[in-house]
Design an enzyme around this catalytic site. Structure first.
Site, short mmCIF file in Angstrom:
data_model
loop_
_atom_site.label_atom_id
_atom_site.label_comp_id
_atom_site.label_asym_id
_atom_site.label_seq_id
_atom_site.Cartn_x
_atom_site.Cartn_y
_atom_site.Cartn_z
N THR A 74 4.85 -1.71 33.38
CA THR A 74 4.11 -1.02 32.33
C THR A 74 2.59 -1.16 32.50
OG1 THR A 74 5.93 -1.42 30.83
CG2 THR A 74 3.82 -0.91 29.82
N GLY A 87 5.76 -10.05 30.62
CA GLY A 87 5.93 -11.43 30.19
C GLY A 87 5.74 -12.39 31.36
N GLU A 104 12.47 -1.67 26.62
CA GLU A 104 13.63 -1.14 27.38
C GLU A 104 13.93 0.31 26.99
OE1 GLU A 104 14.82 -2.47 29.95
OE2 GLU A 104 13.84 -4.41 29.72
#
Lengths: 659, 659
Positions: free
Chosen positions: B138, B177, B421
C-alpha cells in the site's frame, strides 16, 4: 497552494457560499462575532490542539485545565460573558476541549435549586474559580433511574448536620466530570432520611478536597475512573462518602427545606426540573452532535475529491472517489442530514424559547410536548449523527482510521452523546408514552399539542405519486412520512390494547410493545424533521441559489429516509413496489446533482483548519503532505524504542555472517 | 464468589454448555488442545494484558515485541509449529496483541512468490528472527487499486541491479505493519521498468535497516505513521526509497524473471495470487471478526443480568436489564449472528479446502466462485459484526464506554476489518460482477457454480406462510431470502441492460447501478448464510438440547434479518404486510425464549477472564468491584497532576477566608 483537484470544485458552486454561511449562523452579525472570537482564540497559543493526538490522558487533562483557567482571564479581557451568546462560539472554537464544564453545571444547579442566600454565598466564589465544583448524581450501579440512587443523607437534629454515606459499592458516585482530580466541592444527590423516614433524592453541597493543599477531606475517597473511549481531557471521577457531615444550610433548598427540628417542607413546582433537562438536551444537539457531523462531512468530502482510486473508464486517469455512485451514496445523505438537523435544532430552540416565556407567565401547558420532543429528538439525532460520522470515517478508508484524520476522535466523542443526558432507548420510550397518550386523546376528540394534531386526521389510503418527479414534491414525501408515523403509532396502540384486553397486565403489555413503541417514536421524530426542513426551505429567499440547493438537500434527506426504511412505507401499501422504484430512481438521480456542489456545501460550514484538526480535511487539500508532516511529530518517531536494545539486538546480532 | 444474579442464570440452561463448546471447537481433542494452550500462555506473565488500557503507543509496541520474541522461544519449548493448528489458538490466546504479524506475511510472500533458491536463502533466517521482515504494498495515495502503485524499480543492466525510487509523495509506502520501527527487510511492490518499458507491479526484497545497529540504510527514509484508532501495538510505517539498489536476485521470481540482458520472462499461473487473498480473507473472518463479536456478546450479556435498572412492575425490585424487551432486541440478534457467522466461517473454510485440493490437481474451475464468495462474505461479515459490537457497547450504557469494559477496544479494532484486506464496497462489487455474470449464464441455460444454481430457478410468486408459526419453518424463510436475492440480482441486471440499450456506455451504466449491485451482493450472502445455518442445524444431533437451542438461534437470525430489511421482502409482495406482522410476532416471541439461555450461550464460547480483559464481562459477574479496583490502577490516580500546582493552587489560595 490549494490542491488543484479541490480548487476546481470551488469554481462551479451554484450558490453563494458566504450567504449560506450567514444563513447557518443566523445573520451577518452572528457570523462576524463568531469569526472574531475564533480568531481571538485560535490566535492564542494556549488553546492550540496541535499535539492532541499524541498526548496521554494526563497530558490532555493538564492542557484542559490550563485552557480553562486561561479562558476565564481571556473572557474577562475580551468582555465575553458567561451566559451570553459568546459561550456557544467559545465552545465551538475550543472544540469542547476544556476543563470545568461540570463546574458550570455545579453553578447552574445552585442557581436553579438553591435559595437566594445559597446563591449569594456560592455563585461569586464559583464564578471567580475560588472553588471548583462538580455535580455528583450518577452512581456506579445507578444511572437514568434516579429514584434508585443509594447514597444516603441522614439528618442529625443534635448537631444540625446531614451525615452522608455510601452504604455499598454500587452507591459510589461514578462518572461526574471535574471530580476525579480537580473539584474542591460537589453537589451530591442522596436519599434524605429524617427520623428514619426517607424523603427521596435531594441535593447537598459537599466539600471533597482541602482548599489549602487539595488533599481529600476526612471521610472522602475520590479519584479518577480511568481511561474512556474519548474525553481524555476530562477527569471523570468516583466518590465514596464515609460519615461526611455537612451543615443543614448545605442542602439546596429552593424547593424544599428541613427545619431545625426535622420538619420537612416542600414548595414550588417540580416541573422546573424537566425544563433544565430539556434545555441541556436541546443545546447538546447543536454543540455536541450537529457540529461534529458537519466537521466529519467537511473532512470526508474534501478528501473524496483529492483521493483518486481506480478508473471509471478505461484509458482515463484514476477517478476522484466522490465520482463513484457508491461514495456519493455514503456521504451525500450525511451532508443532507447535517443541514436537516441544523434546522431541527433551530426549531427546538424556538419551541423552547416559546415554552419558557409561557412558563414565566405560569403557563405549563407546553411542558409535556417540549419534554417529549426534546427527548425523542435527542435520541434520534444523536443516533443518526453517530452513524453518520462513522460512515464518513469508513468512507475515507485506511487514512480515515488514522487519528490524524480527525475522524476517530469525532466518532468516539459523538458516540457518548447516545448515552449521556438520558439513554436513547429510555428517551424514545418517553416520547412514545406521550404519543400514545395523545393518540388516545385525539381519537376521543380531545385537544392535543400542535406537533401531534396529525394524529386526529383521517388516514390517507395511497400515495398519489405517478412518476419519479412526483417524489420531488415535499407534499408527497411529507405525507408519506406522516402516514407512516401515524400507522406505527396506531398499530402499536392497538397491540397494547389487545394485550391488555386479553388479560396481560399493563406493565407486561407495555414491555411487550417497547420494540414497536421505539419504532413509532422514531417515525414521529423523522416526520417532524422532514416537515420542518421543507417548511424552512419554503421560507428561504430564492436569491443567491440557496433555496434551490437546500431544496435538493431536503429532497435527498427525505428520499434517503424512505429508501433506507422502505419496509415502513411499503407495509400497508401506502407506497407500492412500483412507487418505491420511483423513489429509488429520484434518490439516485439527486446524488450527481448535489455532488457538483458538495465541496461548497461543506465550505459553507466555515470551519478553520485548526478547528478541524485533520490531515485529510484542511482547506487546501494537501492531504498527503500533511499526513507525512504530522506523522513525523509522533512520539513513536522521537525516541529509539528500548525494544531494540532489549529484544531485537540479541536476535539480529549474528545475522550478517549468514547473508 | 459469583454474583448471585449471574449464578442463577446458569442453573436453568436447556442444553449442555460443555457439549456446545466442544461442537464450536470442532471436537473434544480441539477443545483440549485449545485449553492447554490457553493455560500455558495465560500462565506466563510475559503475555499479561493487565495494564493494556493504561499504556501509551510506545509501551504497547514494546510489550508486543517482547511478547513476539518470547513466543518464538515458547513455541520451540512447547513444540508448537508455525503452520500447524496451534497458531490459531495462540492468536486467540494473545488476542492478536503481538508484534511481527507482518513478518509472517513477509515469509508467506517469499514462500509463494519466491523461487526455491530464494526460499532456501531467506526463510531460515526469517524463521529464526535473524532478520525482521515486512510487506510494503500500500502507498500513501494508492490502496486497493494495485495497478496504480507509483514506486519504480528500474533494471540497470550494467550493474545487474534494480534501482528503486519513490517518485513523489503519494508513492511513499504507508501502513505496512512491523515497518515503522522493527523491520530490517521488506518486500516492496514496484512498477518494473526495463529499457524504458513498464512491465507492471513486481515484488522485491529490500533491506531497510542495518543489521549492526538498526540505523536506516542509505537512501531509506522510514518511520512510524503515528497513532491510529487501535493497533497501538503495531508499528505501521512509512517508507521512501531514494535510488536504492538491490541485486537482480532480489526480485521474487517464481512466476517471472529478468535475465541479465534485460529479457523479461513470465511463467506459471497468476491465479494463485487470488488464492492467497482468498485464504487471508477467510481466516480473518474467524480470527478478527467472529471471535471479537463472541467476546462482545459475552461481556454485554453477562453485564445485562448483573445490571439492574428501573422497575418492570411497580413495587418489585429493580429489574435485570436483560429482562426488558428492548435490551433483548439489541443483544440477542447479535448473539445469533455470532453463531450464524461461526457456521459461515466453517462453510467457507470447507469450500476453500475443496477448492485447494482441486487446484492441486490443476483444476481451477472453483476459483471464481471461491473468490466471489470470500470477497462478499468478508464484506458483509465484517460490516455486520462491527455494527454488532457497537450495539453491544452502547447496550452497556456509560460503563460500556469505559475502556475497562473491554468493549471500546474490541470495537475500534474490528472496525479496521471493514477497511483492510479489500475495502468492503469494492469487494461487494466484485461479488456482484460474479452474480450478474452467473445470472446471464443461467438465463442462457449455461451451467453455473453450485452456490448460484438458484439463479436458474423459476421465481416463486408468494410466500406460502399462513400464520406466525409458519415463519419458524426454515423452508419458508430460506425461500424468502432466496427470492429476495434473486429479485435484486435480476432487477439490477435488467436496469444495467436497459441503460446500455438506451445508449449509456458500459462503464457509466455500471457506475449508475453500483448502489443496487451492492444491495444484490449483500442479499446473496445473507441468503447463503441463512441457508448454511439451517443446514448446519439440521445436521446436529438432537441430543443434549443443542439442536433445539441452535434452531431457535437460527430462526432468530433469519427473522431478525427479515424484520430489519422488511422493504426488500415486501417490495414485490412476496411477503405481504399481514405476513410481515407474523414475522414480527414470531421474532419478538423468540426473544424471551432465547433470553433464558443467554448466559449459557455465551459461557459456551469459553473465554477466560484474561482473554476478555473486561471489568464488566468476567465469569463471576463482580462488575462494580472490578471497575473500582481497575480504576485505581490508572496512571491518573498514581500521580499528583502538575495542573494543581501550576493552575489550580494560584486560583484557590485565598478562598478559605471567604467561606
Amino acid at each position: 497552494n490549494v490542491n488543484p483537484d479541490l480548487a476546481s470544485e470551488r469554481q462551479t458552486a451554484s450558490f453563494s457560499v458566504e450567504k449560506l454561511t450567514v444563513w447557518l449562523d443566523g445573520g451577518v452579525e452572528c457570523t462576524q462575532m463568531r469569526r472574531a472570537m475564533v480568531e481571538a482564540i485560535e490566535g492564542d497559543p494556549v488553546f492550540s490542539r496541535e499535539n492532541q493526538y499524541f498526548q496521554s490522558q494526563n497530558e490532555r487533562y493538564e492542557a484542559a485545565v490550563r485552557k480553562a483557567v486561561h479562558l476565564q482571564k481571556k473572557m474577562h479581557e475580551m468582555g465575553w460573558t458567561e451566559n451570553g451568546p459568546e459561550f456557544k462560539h467559545i465552545y465551538r472554537a475550543v472544540s469542547g476541549d476544556i476543563a470545568f464544564l461540570l463546574h458550570r453545571v455545579f453553578m447552574k444547579s445552585i442557581s436553579v435549586l438553591g435559595s437566594d442566600k445559597q446563591i449569594a454565598k456560592w455563585i461569586p466564589l464559583a464564578t471567580q474559580y475560588q472553588l471548583i465544583g462538580s455535580y455528583a448524581q450518577t452512581e456506579l450501579g445507578h444511572g437514568t433511574y434516579l429514584q434508585g440512587l443509594e447514597t444516603t443523607a441522614v439528618f442529625d437534629t443534635t448537631t444540625q448536620e446531614f451525615i452522608l454515606n455510601t452504604p455499598k459499592i454500587s452507591a459510589m458516585k461514578w462518572w461526574p466530570g471535574d471530580m476525579g482530580r480537580s473539584a474542591t466541592h460537589t453537589v451530591v444527590f442522596a436519599q434524605l432520611y429524617i427520623h428514619g423516614k426517607c424523603y427521596g433524592v435531594h441535593p447537598f453541597i459537599v466539600q471533597i478536597r482541602s482548599l489549602q493543599d487539595h488533599s481529600l477531606c476526612p471521610g472522602i475517597i475520590a479519584g479518577d475512573i480511568g481511561p474512556k473511549m474519548n474525553f481524555e481531557h476530562a477527569d471523570n471521577g468516583f466518590l465514596m462518602l464515609q460519615n461526611v457531615r455537612v451543615p443543614r444550610e448545605n442542602m439546596l433548598n429552593n424547593f424544599c427545606e428541613v427545619q431545625p427540628d426535622g420538619t420537612y417542607t416542600r414548595r414550588g413546582s417540580q416541573q422546573i426540573n424537566y425544563l433544565t433537562m430539556t434545555t441541556v438536551r436541546i443545546s447538546l444537539i447543536a454543540d455536541e452532535v450537529v457540529i461534529p457531523l458537519m466537521k466529519a462531512c467537511t473532512i470526508a468530502i474534501r478528501y473524496s475529491v483529492v483521493r483518486r482510486q481506480s478508473k471509471l473508464k478505461p484509458g482515463e486517469e484514476e477517478a476522484k472517489i466522490l465520482d463513484y455512485q457508491t461514495q456519493q451514496e455514503k456521504l451525500l445523505p450525511q451532508l443532507a442530514a447535517a443541514y436537516a438537523f441544523h434546522c431541527t435544532s433551530d426549531y427546538l430552540q424556538q419551541l423552547y424559547d416559546k415554552g419558557y416565556s409561557e412558563i414565566q407567565k405560569n403557563n405549563f401547558d407546553m411542558l409535556p410536548e417540549l419534554h417529549a420532543l426534546s427527548s425523542g429528538f435527542k435520541a434520534i439525532i444523536t443516533q443518526y449523527c453517530t452513524s453518520a460520522v462513522e460512515i464518513c470515517l469508513r468512507a475515507c478508508g485506511g487514512h480515515g482510521y488514522s487519528l490524524l484524520s480527525g475522524l476517530p476522535s469525532l466518532y468516539t466523542k459523538i458516540l457518548a452523546s447516545c448515552i449521556y443526558e438520558g439513554e436513547n432507548t429510555i428517551l424514545l420510550l418517553q416520547t412514545a408514552r406521550f404519543l400514545i397518550k395523545c393518540f388516545m386523546a385525539a381519537r376521543a376528540g380531545q385537544p392535543v399539542p400542535p406537533s401531534v394534531t396529525y394524529l386526529a386526521a383521517k388516514k390517507l389510503g395511497k400515495c398519489p405519486a405517478r412518476n419519479k418527479l412526483d417524489f420531488l414534491s415535499p407534499d408527497i414525501y411529507t405525507e408519506a412520512y406522516q402516514h407512516t408515523a401515524m400507522r406505527l403509532i396506531s398499530s402499536t396502540a392497538a397491540k397494547l390494547q389487545d394485550l391488555m384486553q386479553s388479560g396481560v397486565k399493563k406493565h407486561d403489555a407495555w414491555n411487550q410493545c417497547t420494540v414497536q413503541l421505539v419504532q413509532a417514536a422514531k417515525a414521529h421524530c423523522h416526520y417532524i424533521t422532514v416537515k420542518n426542513f421543507t417548511e424552512t426551505v419554503e421560507k428561504l429567499e430564492p436569491r443567491a441559489g440557496i433555496q434551490k440547493i437546500m431544496k435538493h438537500l431536503c429532497d435527498l434527506f427525505a428520499l434517503h429516509g424512505i429508501f433506507s426504511n422502505a419496509g415502513a412505507f411499503l407495509h400497508d401499501g401506502y407506497i407500492s413496489g412500483a412507487q418505491m422504484d420511483m423513489v429509488t430512481a429520484s434518490y439516485l438521480d439527486l446524488l450527481p446533482v448535489i455532488r457538483k456542489d458538495a465541496v461548497p456545501l461543506v465550505d459553507a460550514f466555515d470551519f478553520t483548519d485548526k478547528s478541524l484538526n485533520s490531515a485529510l480535511g484542511s482547506y487546501d487539500g494537501q492531504v498527503y503532505q500533511r499526513l507525512y508532516e504530522w506523522a513525523q511529530k509522533s512520539p513513536t518517531n522521537k525516541q529509539i524504542s528500548p525494544a531494540y536494545e532489549k529484544y531485537l539486538k540479541p536476535l539480529l546480532h549474528n545475522t550478517l555472517s549468514k547473508l
